[in-house]
Design a protein around this motif. Structure first.
Motif, PDB file in Angstrom:
ATOM      1  N   LEU A 137       0.848  -1.529   0.371  1.00 60.29           N
ATOM      2  CA  LEU A 137       0.517  -0.112   0.252  1.00 60.29           C
ATOM      3  C   LEU A 137       0.938   1.566  -0.161  1.00 60.29           C
ATOM      4  CD1 LEU A 137      -2.813   1.972   0.402  1.00 60.29           C
ATOM      5  CD2 LEU A 137      -2.816   0.871   2.819  1.00 60.29           C
ATOM      6  N   LYS A 138       2.312   1.227   0.761  1.00 57.60           N
ATOM      7  CA  LYS A 138       2.863   2.126   0.945  1.00 57.60           C
ATOM      8  C   LYS A 138       2.843   2.299  -0.458  1.00 57.60           C
ATOM      9  CE  LYS A 138       4.548   1.698   5.694  1.00 57.60           C
ATOM     10  NZ  LYS A 138       5.715   2.060   7.096  1.00 57.60           N
ATOM     11  N   ALA A 139       3.523   1.507  -1.214  1.00 60.91           N
ATOM     12  CA  ALA A 139       4.613   1.162  -2.045  1.00 60.91           C
ATOM     13  C   ALA A 139       3.727   2.205  -3.460  1.00 60.91           C
ATOM     14  CB  ALA A 139       4.644   0.099  -2.704  1.00 60.91           C
ATOM     15  N   MET A 140       2.401   1.596  -3.315  1.00 64.46           N
ATOM     16  CA  MET A 140       1.524   2.439  -4.505  1.00 64.46           C
ATOM     17  C   MET A 140       1.208   3.754  -3.940  1.00 64.46           C
ATOM     18  SD  MET A 140      -1.309  -1.061  -4.744  1.00 64.46           S
ATOM     19  CE  MET A 140      -2.244  -0.261  -6.181  1.00 64.46           C
TER      20      MET A 140
ATOM     21  N   ASP B 214      12.140   9.640  -9.519  1.00 63.85           N
ATOM     22  CA  ASP B 214      12.125   8.055  -9.848  1.00 63.85           C
ATOM     23  C   ASP B 214      12.606   7.253  -8.622  1.00 63.85           C
ATOM     24  OD1 ASP B 214      11.285   6.404 -11.289  1.00 63.85           O
ATOM     25  OD2 ASP B 214      14.154   6.495 -12.362  1.00 63.85           O
ATOM     26  N   GLY B 215      13.907   8.067  -7.831  1.00 68.01           N
ATOM     27  CA  GLY B 215      14.587   7.252  -7.082  1.00 68.01           C
ATOM     28  C   GLY B 215      14.138   7.558  -6.056  1.00 68.01           C
ATOM     29  N   LEU B 216      12.602   8.103  -5.690  1.00 70.72           N
ATOM     30  CA  LEU B 216      12.141   8.396  -3.973  1.00 70.72           C
ATOM     31  C   LEU B 216      11.569   6.858  -3.240  1.00 70.72           C
ATOM     32  CD1 LEU B 216      10.352  10.258  -2.811  1.00 70.72           C
ATOM     33  CD2 LEU B 216       8.647   9.301  -4.007  1.00 70.72           C
ATOM     34  N   ARG B 217      12.085   5.366  -3.747  1.00 72.33           N
ATOM     35  CA  ARG B 217      11.883   4.227  -2.950  1.00 72.33           C
ATOM     36  C   ARG B 217      13.160   3.916  -2.053  1.00 72.33           C
ATOM     37  NH1 ARG B 217       8.052   0.750  -5.984  1.00 72.33           N
ATOM     38  NH2 ARG B 217       8.833  -0.817  -4.495  1.00 72.33           N
ATOM     39  N   HIS B 218      14.185   4.134  -3.560  1.00 75.22           N
ATOM     40  CA  HIS B 218      15.708   3.617  -2.950  1.00 75.22           C
ATOM     41  C   HIS B 218      16.854   4.774  -2.250  1.00 75.22           C
ATOM     42  CE1 HIS B 218      14.012   0.847  -5.805  1.00 75.22           C
ATOM     43  NE2 HIS B 218      14.016   2.142  -6.592  1.00 75.22           N
ATOM     44  N   ALA B 219      16.285   5.977  -2.844  1.00 74.30           N
ATOM     45  CA  ALA B 219      16.804   7.067  -2.087  1.00 74.30           C
ATOM     46  C   ALA B 219      16.487   8.412  -1.733  1.00 74.30           C
ATOM     47  CB  ALA B 219      18.290   7.334  -3.200  1.00 74.30           C
ATOM     48  N   PRO B 220      15.276   8.551  -0.447  1.00 72.18           N
ATOM     49  CA  PRO B 220      14.842  10.078  -0.455  1.00 72.18           C
ATOM     50  C   PRO B 220      15.335  10.230  -0.070  1.00 72.18           C
ATOM     51  CG  PRO B 220      14.218   7.667   0.845  1.00 72.18           C
ATOM     52  CD  PRO B 220      15.229   7.335   0.063  1.00 72.18           C
ATOM     53  N   GLU B 221      16.108  10.508   0.632  1.00 71.07           N
ATOM     54  CA  GLU B 221      17.522  11.863   1.301  1.00 71.07           C
ATOM     55  C   GLU B 221      17.905  12.552  -0.363  1.00 71.07           C
ATOM     56  OE1 GLU B 221      17.349   8.446   1.988  1.00 71.07           O
ATOM     57  OE2 GLU B 221      17.839   8.716   4.263  1.00 71.07           O
ATOM     58  N   ALA B 222      18.229  11.608  -1.233  1.00 70.33           N
ATOM     59  CA  ALA B 222      18.773  12.281  -2.037  1.00 70.33           C
ATOM     60  C   ALA B 222      17.617  13.623  -3.103  1.00 70.33           C
ATOM     61  CB  ALA B 222      19.191  11.267  -3.290  1.00 70.33           C
ATOM     62  N   VAL B 223      15.887  12.453  -3.235  1.00 71.79           N
ATOM     63  CA  VAL B 223      14.965  13.569  -3.698  1.00 71.79           C
ATOM     64  C   VAL B 223      15.204  14.583  -2.590  1.00 71.79           C
ATOM     65  CG1 VAL B 223      12.799  13.580  -4.039  1.00 71.79           C
ATOM     66  CG2 VAL B 223      14.375  11.487  -4.764  1.00 71.79           C
ATOM     67  N   ALA B 224      15.034  14.383  -1.264  1.00 73.57           N
ATOM     68  CA  ALA B 224      14.886  15.820  -0.471  1.00 73.57           C
ATOM     69  C   ALA B 224      15.627  16.861  -0.895  1.00 73.57           C
ATOM     70  CB  ALA B 224      14.591  15.578   0.864  1.00 73.57           C
ATOM     71  N   ASP B 225      17.534  16.387  -1.231  1.00 76.96           N
ATOM     72  CA  ASP B 225      17.994  17.061  -1.090  1.00 76.96           C
ATOM     73  C   ASP B 225      18.093  17.373  -2.475  1.00 76.96           C
ATOM     74  OD1 ASP B 225      20.340  16.481   0.534  1.00 76.96           O
ATOM     75  OD2 ASP B 225      21.120  14.808  -0.353  1.00 76.96           O
ATOM     76  N   ALA B 226      17.827  17.789  -3.770  1.00 72.44           N
ATOM     77  CA  ALA B 226      17.651  17.919  -4.651  1.00 72.44           C
ATOM     78  C   ALA B 226      16.301  19.426  -4.653  1.00 72.44           C
ATOM     79  CB  ALA B 226      16.744  16.730  -6.305  1.00 72.44           C
TER      80      ALA B 226
ATOM     81  N   ALA C   3      12.444  10.174   5.582  1.00 72.66           N
ATOM     82  CA  ALA C   3      12.815   9.193   4.735  1.00 72.66           C
ATOM     83  C   ALA C   3      12.469   7.759   4.599  1.00 72.66           C
ATOM     84  CB  ALA C   3      14.194   9.093   5.336  1.00 72.66           C
ATOM     85  N   ALA C   4      12.501   6.996   6.024  1.00 71.73           N
ATOM     86  CA  ALA C   4      12.334   5.076   6.593  1.00 71.73           C
ATOM     87  C   ALA C   4      11.180   4.958   5.648  1.00 71.73           C
ATOM     88  CB  ALA C   4      12.712   4.777   7.779  1.00 71.73           C
ATOM     89  N   PHE C   5      10.857   6.044   5.957  1.00 72.98           N
ATOM     90  CA  PHE C   5       8.742   5.931   5.374  1.00 72.98           C
ATOM     91  C   PHE C   5       8.653   5.155   3.824  1.00 72.98           C
ATOM     92  CE2 PHE C   5       4.710   6.410   3.186  1.00 72.98           C
ATOM     93  CZ  PHE C   5       3.136   5.552   3.930  1.00 72.98           C
ATOM     94  N   PHE C   6       9.216   6.556   3.184  1.00 70.68           N
ATOM     95  CA  PHE C   6       9.542   6.009   1.563  1.00 70.68           C
ATOM     96  C   PHE C   6      10.648   5.058   1.480  1.00 70.68           C
ATOM     97  CE2 PHE C   6       8.683  10.360   2.354  1.00 70.68           C
ATOM     98  CZ  PHE C   6       7.124  10.449   1.131  1.00 70.68           C
ATOM     99  N   ARG C   7      11.639   4.103   2.219  1.00 71.74           N
ATOM    100  CA  ARG C   7      12.478   3.594   1.630  1.00 71.74           C
ATOM    101  C   ARG C   7      12.115   2.342   1.778  1.00 71.74           C
ATOM    102  NH1 ARG C   7      15.788   4.844   4.923  1.00 71.74           N
ATOM    103  NH2 ARG C   7      17.027   6.571   3.787  1.00 71.74           N
ATOM    104  N   HIS C   8      11.558   1.828   3.677  1.00 71.17           N
ATOM    105  CA  HIS C   8      10.882   0.391   3.395  1.00 71.17           C
ATOM    106  C   HIS C   8       9.284  -0.105   2.701  1.00 71.17           C
ATOM    107  CE1 HIS C   8      13.725   1.256   7.275  1.00 71.17           C
ATOM    108  NE2 HIS C   8      13.957   1.116   6.745  1.00 71.17           N
ATOM    109  N   THR C   9       9.202   0.245   1.417  1.00 69.98           N
ATOM    110  CA  THR C   9       8.459   0.052   0.845  1.00 69.98           C
ATOM    111  C   THR C   9       8.682  -0.732  -0.396  1.00 69.98           C
ATOM    112  OG1 THR C   9       8.498   1.827  -0.656  1.00 69.98           O
ATOM    113  CG2 THR C   9       7.117   1.756   1.315  1.00 69.98           C
ATOM    114  N   ARG C  10       8.231  -2.141  -0.979  1.00 65.86           N
ATOM    115  CA  ARG C  10       8.340  -2.787  -1.580  1.00 65.86           C
ATOM    116  C   ARG C  10       6.581  -3.092  -2.514  1.00 65.86           C
ATOM    117  NH1 ARG C  10      10.507  -8.157   1.160  1.00 65.86           N
ATOM    118  NH2 ARG C  10       8.495  -8.645   2.420  1.00 65.86           N
ATOM    119  N   ASP C  11       6.728  -3.834  -3.707  1.00 64.40           N
ATOM    120  CA  ASP C  11       5.592  -3.983  -3.767  1.00 64.40           C
ATOM    121  C   ASP C  11       5.022  -5.611  -3.625  1.00 64.40           C
ATOM    122  OD1 ASP C  11       5.429  -1.184  -5.907  1.00 64.40           O
ATOM    123  OD2 ASP C  11       6.551  -2.460  -7.446  1.00 64.40           O
TER     124      ASP C  11
END
Length: 643
Positions: free
Chosen positions: A502-505, A593-605, A635-643
């Protein structure tokens, strides 16, 4: 001593004990009625009573209707399949795998008892097709017998349930929804009057209550068209409450005339608290608040939707109906498409493997193995933890199979008529009542009586020997055993995985909005679906015992990021923007596009973009900066997801 307390001290639930006894007696009655009507498989009527009975009348009526409809569709498909493929077992297996898999996938996409009807249509086709090959009267007669016996069971369950069942609980969600809306309006008023935003703990309490109410609405709406309209109107009100709470925590723009809006919202809360339901006063106050909030468009839109939802609720009270199209735009329920696809592939694949083994080996009881497997992997695919549940069911089905052997070979040899056989079978049905009502044994206990009845075909003279009975019993019990393996190894699913999905979706939809705005859902659709997903996420958190505040903070971050994506896209379309600014916005959105793998990098952008826009004097810069901070914090909420 109070009888209820004495029963409870034994570990028995008094309500389940009463319901179980009523259901067992109704099952015996259905067995006798079906036999009296001369039906070939009277035990199917008794099985249907256990499947269709409900403790309250509304759910009973609707479940009975969907059981009848699902059985009819499944029977027709089973008969059509046998008429098409004849004796070609391989084609029969292929057809069943496709149909039952499709029904399993569809059932996992639908909500409430519609899901049950779809699942039932799948394994009803299996029952007719697999037993029809060896039916002495032919598959068409078996199909008629299947539908007729189910209808006898449905009618008996309805009769007993309507006579002795309870009504829907008086603590209906209508009053809870109204009280929650009063709290939401009052909290909005305090915020607009200059008080700080609510703490996460307070916001979590309000979101959790909305989620808890939403979880009751399928049962509340069951049994009648009027009930469904009521549930639909309440779900729309709950969606507006979620929208208001999200704005309350993350206001994009505070209106100029906050005190006047606060006064109007206090009046709206007072009107809603009126015992007579002063809907006119409520709508007048909400309209005045919306007008005053013109400088804050998102708040004005939220207040307009609250008013429209209550207008539809008032229409329901006056006419018993709602305007479905209006509410459909406000409520878009979450559907787990990944889980539905996996259910289709798992069910179809397992049936192909089991059915293919049966076709190649020619082992006659293989039809029972395939039948049991089709029921288990279909019906229980919608449960939170089907692999764990299958283990309990496997144990109870084994007990049921042993009980059937005892009945058949210790008692039935003493019977001189079929009626004697039925009378000897009934005590075994009644034995299900105590485990059904005991808190330690209730899970899966219904499957004891289901297998007992499935294996108990009355008839004289008896044509099966003890070895044949034992082989058939083992074949049936192999169904849940294979289902345990399937749910464990093939797309394993449980509550934790479904929560993560659900988080991943939620996150994947943000990525789609950022990458392909032309093909992404419209903002209104995204918001409406997000409101229901937030309630669903809160429900999963409570089921799993997770800290609800973590779900609240993660949901707020998703909402904040989605709103920022829409803001940046709207900014990028302005003619006053330079080419360099447009390029910076597009590049930052692509980073999602990298939100689920590297949310900190998206935040920096986002932070870099906020600095760039601030130097250019763009008003969106503070919004982007706040979003970057929220994303970094969650960031943990976004990273700890999977389909």
């Amino acid at each position: 001593m109070n009888p209820g307390r004495a029963i409870a001290r034994l570990g028995l639930d008094p309500e389940r004990l009463s319901f179980g006894l009523r259901t067992a007696l109704a099952s015996c009655l259905a067995l006798a009625v079906a036999w009296g009507l001369g039906l070939e498989h009277p035990q199917w009527s008794a099985m249907t009573v256990w499947a269709a009975s409900q403790p309250v009348r509304g759910m009973l009526i609707e479940k009975s209707a969907f059981r009848a409809l699902g059985t009819l569709i499944g029977t027709l498909v089973g008969v059509a399949l046998l008429a098409t493929v004849g004796d070609h077992t391989a084609w029969l297996v292929l057809g069943l795998a496709l149909w039952v898999g499709l029904c399993a996938g569809t059932g996992n996409l639908l909500h409430g008892l519609r899901s049950y009807g779809a699942l039932l249509a799948g394994y009803s086709a299996s029952m007719v097709a697999l037993l029809g090959q060896t039916a002495p009267l032919g598959f068409l007669s078996l199909g008629i017998d299947r539908f007729t016996t189910v209808m006898v069971g449905v009618l008996v369950a309805l009769l007993i349930g309507l006579l002795f069942g309870g009504r829907n609980r008086e603590d209906d969600p209508s009053g809870r929804t109204r009280r929650l809306m009063i709290l939401v309006l009052q909290r909005l008023a305090r915020r607009l009057d200059g008080q700080p935003a609510p703490a996460t703990a307070e916001l979590t309490v309000l979101l959790s209550e909305a989620a808890a109410i939403e979880a009751t609405l399928d049962a509340h709406g069951a049994g009648s068209a009027k009930g469904r309209h009521s549930a639909r109107s309440l779900r729309a009100i709950l969606a507006t409450q979620i929208e208001a709470l999200l704005w309350l925590e993350r206001p994009d723009v505070l209106p100029d005339d906050g005190r006047a809006i606060a006064t109007a919202l206090d009046e709206a809360a007072t009107a809603l608290d009126d015992a007579d339901g002063a809907i006119d006063a409520l709508l007048v106050a909400l309209t005045r608040a919306e007008t005053r909030a013109a400088s804050a468009p998102s708040l004005a839109m939220c207040l307009r939707r609250i008013a429209e939802a209550h207008r539809q609720r008032a229409r329901f009270h006056d006419t018993g109906t709602t305007q479905s199209e209006t509410l459909r735009r406000q409520v878009i329920r979450h559907r787990d498409w990944v889980h539905g696809r996996q259910a289709f592939l798992r069910t179809g694949g397992v049936m192909l493997i089991v059915g293919g083994t049966w076709a190649l080996s020619g082992w006659a009881p293989g039809a029972y193995v395939l039948l049991g497997t089709s029921v288990m992997v279909t019906l229980f695919s919608t449960f939170d933890n089907p692999a764990w549940l299958m283990r309990r069911i496997l144990a109870w089905q084994t007990v049921g199979a042993v009980a059937s052997l005892v009945c058949h070979w210790a008692l039935w040899p003493l019977a001189t008529t079929e009626w004697h056989q039925l009378a000897m079978l009934m005590p075994f049905i009644l034995l299900a009542v105590l485990p059904f009502a005991h808190r330690r044994t209730m899970t899966g206990s219904v499957d004891y009586v289901m297998v007992l009845l499935l294996l108990s075909q009355p008839g004289l003279p008896r044509s099966v020997d003890i070895a044949g009975s034992l082989t058939t019993a083992i074949a049936v019990v192999m169904g849940p055993l294979l289902a345990v393996i399937a749910f464990t190894l093939i797309f394993p699913t449980d509550a934790r995985r479904r929560q993560r999905r659900l988080k991943a979706m939620m996150i994947r939809e943000l990525q789609a909005m950022a990458a392909r705005p032309e093909s992404a859902p419209r903002p209104a659709i995204w918001r409406a679906r997000l409101h229901h997903r937030i309630m669903t996420l809160m429900q999963w958190s409570h089921r799993l015992g997770d800290p609800a505040q973590a779900a609240t903070r993660g949901s707020l971050a998703v909402y904040d990021l989605g709103r920022t994506v829409l803001t940046l896209q709207a900014l990028g379309e302005k003619d006053t923007l330079s080419a360099r600014e447009r390029l910076a916005i597009r590049a930052t959105l692509r980073r999602l596009d990298g939100l689920r793998h590297a949310p900190e990098a998206v935040a920096d952008a986002l932070t870099r973009l906020a600095d760039f826009l601030a130097r250019r004097g763009r008003s969106a810069a503070p919004v982007v900066e706040r979003t970057a901070a929220h994303l970094r914090d969650q960031a943990a909420f976004f990273r700890h997801t999977r389909d």
